[in-house]
Design an enzyme around this catalytic site. Structure first.
Site, PDB file in Angstrom:
ATOM      1  CG  ASP A 170      -2.008   1.045   1.125  1.00  0.00           C
ATOM      2  OD1 ASP A 170      -3.017   0.769   0.441  1.00  0.00           O
ATOM      3  OD2 ASP A 170      -1.873   2.127   1.721  1.00  0.00           O
ATOM      4  CG  ASN A 178      -4.669  11.231  -5.575  1.00  0.00           C
ATOM      5  OD1 ASN A 178      -3.989  11.266  -6.597  1.00  0.00           O
ATOM      6  ND2 ASN A 178      -5.276  10.139  -5.173  1.00  0.00           N
ATOM      7  CG  HIS A 183      -7.236  13.103  -8.631  1.00  0.00           C
ATOM      8  ND1 HIS A 183      -7.377  12.071  -7.740  1.00  0.00           N
ATOM      9  CD2 HIS A 183      -8.025  14.099  -8.167  1.00  0.00           C
ATOM     10  CE1 HIS A 183      -8.229  12.407  -6.783  1.00  0.00           C
ATOM     11  NE2 HIS A 183      -8.627  13.639  -7.010  1.00  0.00           N
ATOM     12  CG  ASP A 187      -4.037   8.733 -12.562  1.00  0.00           C
ATOM     13  OD1 ASP A 187      -4.476   8.184 -11.530  1.00  0.00           O
ATOM     14  OD2 ASP A 187      -4.769   9.259 -13.420  1.00  0.00           O
ATOM     15  CD  GLU A 213      -4.719   3.982  -1.652  1.00  0.00           C
ATOM     16  OE1 GLU A 213      -4.987   4.309  -0.491  1.00  0.00           O
ATOM     17  OE2 GLU A 213      -5.561   4.022  -2.571  1.00  0.00           O
TER      18      GLU A 213
END
Length: 292
Positions: A170, A178, A183, A187, A213
């Site tokens: 994680d 973010n 965002h 990505d 994630e």
């Protein structure tokens, strides 16, 4: 006896064949996953505007974001001065960029795959099949493929008495990434992290995006000690990696939980829950660490 003439047939290279009237963009990540847009006109505008030929209703996309042009032999894409740019294979485009079969075009948070060739329908169906196993953003396996493979490996482990381990991964404080960088940056971090870890695992290992994630790393025939060592190598690798987007360096670390199939763990769900519990322990005890 009459002489016969030799007939010479010229076979053109695939790259030299006209593709402009036999090409398409297929959505491999984002809204309308799997949708095919045929590029059968001279110009195709992509943008947020309702008048765009390919409309994508996302805040990160400009009203008229990019234009795809066909000149009979080539298909080219040009950014139309958008706010967030147009990317091909992770590189920002400058001027007209000639697309080649298999190129990945990212506009906002949507990723298209450019397909061209003599049998575009066959290529399209091949791509749809690939979408059932691969995550469009990170290009590692998706959750569906991972879960199917996990059950097969556990059956194989029980049948032959072989080890199988699972590492749940994680990204630490991903929401903050973010929130602070956007965002699109998030990505980029997901994709960069996936490619970083993917290059360091064995061919028989299964690395997949489990959701959001979170990633999963399935390690056949590896015991707890070996899988913990692999997890620690991945943690250090990510910690040392430079993550940069739009000229901003983004600090990225990961937490990992490790579990190995043993008595009491009956199926894939049990193994996932065991690894998840260790992942929670790693995150609650300070993050950027491995727990087993």
């Amino acid at each position: 006896m009459a002489k016969t003439k030799t007939v010479v047939t010229v076979i053109s290279k695939i790259s030299e064949r006209p593709v402009a009237r036999d090409a398409a963009l297929v959505v491999i990540y984002g809204l309308d996953l799997g949708r095919k847009f045929d590029l059968n006109r001279d110009q195709t505008v992509i943008g947020r505007s309702s008048k765009a030929d390919i409309q994508i209703d996302q805040e990160s996309i400009s009203r008229n974001h990019a234009k795809v042009a066909c000149n009979g032999t080539q298909v080219m894409i040009r950014d139309l001065g958008s706010t967030n740019g147009t990317y091909v294979n992770d590189e920002a485009t400058q001027g007209d960029y000639t697309l080649r079969n298999g190129d990945l075009v990212k506009i906002g948070r949507t990723i298209f795959k450019f397909i061209a060739g003599g049998n575009i329908e066959a290529a399209y169906h091949d791509e749809i099949y690939r979408l059932t196993t691969v995550d469009g953003l990170t290009q590692v396996f998706n959750r569906r493929y991972f879960e199917e493979t996990l059950e097969r490996e556990i059956s194989r482990s029980n049948r032959y008495g072989r080890e199988v381990s699972l590492v749940m991964v994680d990204i630490d404080h991903f929401k903050q990434i973010n929130d602070n960088y956007g965002h699109l940056a998030g990505d980029h971090v997901l994709k960069h992290l996936a490619s970083t870890i993917k290059t360091k695992i064995r061919r028989e290992d299964i690395f997949a995006r489990y959701g959001g994630e979170e990633f999963a790393l399935l390690l056949p025939e590896i015991d707890l000690r070996g899988s913990t060592s692999m997890a620690e190598k991945a943690r250090k690798l990510v910690e040392k990696q430079r993550f940069e987007f739009d000229r901003q360096v983004i600090p990225v670390t990961i937490s990992l939980g490790v579990a190995t199939l043993k008595a009491g763990l009956r199926d894939g769900g049990d193994l996932i829950r065991a690894a998840d519990a260790k992942l929670y322990e790693a995150k609650s005890s300070g993050r950027n660490r491995v727990c087993c």
